[in-house]
Design an enzyme around this catalytic site. Sequence first.
Site, short mmCIF file in Angstrom:
data_model
loop_
_atom_site.label_atom_id
_atom_site.label_comp_id
_atom_site.label_asym_id
_atom_site.label_seq_id
_atom_site.Cartn_x
_atom_site.Cartn_y
_atom_site.Cartn_z
N ASP A 75 -9.57 -3.42 -5.83
CA ASP A 75 -8.79 -2.79 -4.46
C ASP A 75 -9.86 -1.20 -4.39
OD1 ASP A 75 -7.65 -1.12 -2.78
OD2 ASP A 75 -5.35 -2.12 -3.46
N HIS A 118 -7.86 -4.68 -1.45
CA HIS A 118 -6.44 -4.40 -1.06
C HIS A 118 -5.90 -5.34 0.04
CE1 HIS A 118 -3.87 -1.17 0.36
NE2 HIS A 118 -4.13 -0.97 0.75
N SER A 121 1.29 -1.08 0.11
CA SER A 121 -0.23 0.16 -0.28
C SER A 121 0.28 0.80 -0.33
CB SER A 121 -1.18 -0.01 0.92
OG SER A 121 -1.79 0.77 1.31
#
Length: 714
Positions: free
Chosen positions: A649, A684, A564
Site C-alpha cells: 500500500d 491499497h 482508508s
Amino acid sequence: MTRFTRRFTKRATMLASAALLIAGAAHAQQAAAPPRAAKKPFQVVSPNGARDDAYYWLRDDARKNPEMLAYLAAENGYADAQLAPLKPLEAKLYAETVSHIKQDDSSVPYARNGYYYGSRFATGANYPVIERRKGTPTVPATMLFDEPAMAEGHSYFALSDWAVSPDNARVAWAEDTVGRRQYVLKVKDLASGAALPDTIANIEPNVVWADDNRTILYVAKDPVTLRGVKVMAHVLGTPATADTMLYEEKDETFQMSIARTTDDRFVCIRVESTVSDEQRCAPAAAPTSFTVLAPRVRDFRYGADHQGNRWIIRTNRAAKNYKLVTLADADLAKGVAAWRDLTPASDSVFIEGFKPFAGFVAIDQREGGNRMIRLLTDAGKSVPVKADEPAYRMALDVNEEPGTPWVRYTYGSLVTPTTTYEVNAKTGARRVLKVAPVPGYDPANYVTERVWASARDGARIPVSLVYRKGVKRDGTAPLFQYAYGSYGISMDPAVDPGRIGMLDRGVVYAIAHIRGGQEMGRGWYDDGHLLNKKNSFTDFIDVTRFLVAQKYAARDRIAAMGGSAGGLLMGAVANMAPADYKAIVAQVPFVDVVTTMLDASIPLTTFEYDEWGNPAQKPFYDYMLSYSPYDNVAAKAYPALYVGTGLWDSQVQYYEPTKWVARLRELKTDGNPLLFRVNMEAGHGGKSGRFERFRQNAEWQAFVLDQLGATGAP
C-alpha cells in the site's frame, strides 16, 4: 528525508525477538494465543516534542526485514486459525455473491472519433477484454486489450488510464503489476498489435496524446514520495532520457493531472491542493507553451473545460458551493475579470461537476443529500432529470461526443441496480441503455429509506438505509453501518452484489453521510476536517445511537466498517465509543495520524496538510494527537475487530495498521477477537480482479455475521 528524527538505543537495536515471533506463529497454528510484537525503545521527535513509539521498528520501507515479515506471517496464521470455523459460511457468502454477478457481462459501447468502445467479461474471468468497433457498434470488434492475458503471471494487475492516438493508429496505457501505484507507460500499434519499445516507469496513471500522433504527455513521479511532479513529453522512437519537461510542480502540497478538453482543442495541466487550484492549457496541436487560466490563490478553486468558443469553469469564487462561469476565448488574457456567471451561487445546491455540449451544459449537482443532474441550455432554460426514490445517485457517464443532444448518465439506489440512461436535451426523451444485471435479485424484496439523525451539536445527518421487507422495526435487528467522511468525498447509494447476502440474513444496512464528505455541500466538508475533524467521528456515533433509539437496530447487534480515511473513523470510534459496537471492520486504516503527517517522505503527506493539518504547528499537532487512533489506544475493552492491510500500500502504509494492532494487543482488556489480515501481494485496493474483491470481502462478512448472530440461511 523525514521531518523528524529517530532515536534508537544501542540495546534496542540488538533485541532478539525472532524467538517470540516463531512462538507466536506456533500459537497461531494452534489458535491458542495471538502473536505479540516485540517492543523496542524508540522516540518520535518533532518540533512539538517527543513521543515514545515502541512499535516503530515494524516500519520497513524496503519491506524486507525478516523480523517484520515473520510477525506479519504470524498474524496471518493466527487469523487463519481463528477464522477456520467460519470457512463454510465464508464460502457460502462468496458463492451467493458470485451468483448475483452476470458472468459474461459487457458494457454499453460509447462513441469517440469514429469508433465505438466497450468492454466485456468472459464467464469466470477476473479481467475484461477491451475492444472497439469502427463506425457502428454492430460490426465485428477489434481487441485493444486482452486483460486476462496481460494479467497472467502477476499476483496483482491494473490497467489504468489508456488513450488512443488522434489518428486511431496506436494506443498508450499505464499499468501496475505491484499495487503500489507506480505505473508503467506502454504503447502498441493497433494494426499489427505489436508493442512498441517505448516504456517509461514510475508515472501517474494519466496519458495524453498530442495531435501529431507521436508525442505522449505523462506525469512523472518522485521516486520517494510517489507524488506526481513533472509533466513530460515523450516522442515515440526516442529514449525516455530524451523526454522534454513541460512543467514541474515544486510545491509539495499540490498534486497534478493532465487531460484534453471536451472539444479536443487543448491539453491542460491541472495542479490542485485541498484549498486551491491552478490550470494551464496549450493547443493540442503544439502542447509546449501553456497559458495559466487563473493563478493559484489560497481558498480559490476552479476547474475549466472548453467547448466551442468559450471556456466553462466550475469555481468557488464568491460561491462556497461552487457555480459555473464562462470565459470567451477572446477574453482569455483578461483572466478572472472577464468571467461571467452561468449559474448563480446557492446555499442549498452544490455543483459537483459538469460536461459541456454544443448548445447546453449537463450539470452534476447535490441537493438534500442526493446527487442529481440538470441540463442548462445556452438560452438559460434549466431542466432537472427526474428521480423516483428518497435516496439515490445520478452521475454523468461517458460523454465523448459534444455535438449530440443525448446525455448519458447512470442512476441507482440501495435497491435499484445501476441503470444507464440517455436523455435528449432538446426533446426531453429518455431511453434506457442498460440495467446492470443482478441475477437472483428482486428489488421488490427490499426497502430503502432516507432518515435524518440529529448530531450532538444540532446538525442533521442524512442516513441512507436498506433492508429486506419483513425485517421488523422493533429494536431486535442487526445493523451494519458504513461511512467515509473525508476529503469531501461523498458516499452514494448503490446495489452491491456482495451486500445482498447480509440483507437476506436480516441485517439493516446504513450509510451515514457524516461531515467530512460533501453530501450537504462544501460547508459539510469544512465542518469535518482540520480542527473540526472530530465531528466526523461523533456524527457516526450519533447516527448509531439514533438508529437504535428509532428501533432500526438492537443496541448489542451493531457492526461498523470504514476503509482508508474511513479506517481512521473506525479507529477513532473504537476509542471513543467502544461499547456502542459489537464488531468493527477497519480496512487499510489511516490510524497513525501524527507520525505519518510528520513525515514528508511518505506519499500523500504534504498534499494533505490542508486536510488534517500540519503537525509542525502546535495547534494541529495537539488536535491530531487527541484523536489519532494509535496514540489513543487505552487499557479498556474494545469491540471485536477485523483489520486489513496490503503490504505494498502506497496510500496508507502497511505499518500503520500493523503498529495499531500490536498496541491493541498490548493494552486492550477484553477477550473479543482481534484479527489482522495482511495481503502480502497487494496495495491499497487489495487484490485485483473482478471476483477477488468479493472473495476477500466474504471473509470479513462471515466474521461480522458471526459476531452479530446472523449466520443463518437467508
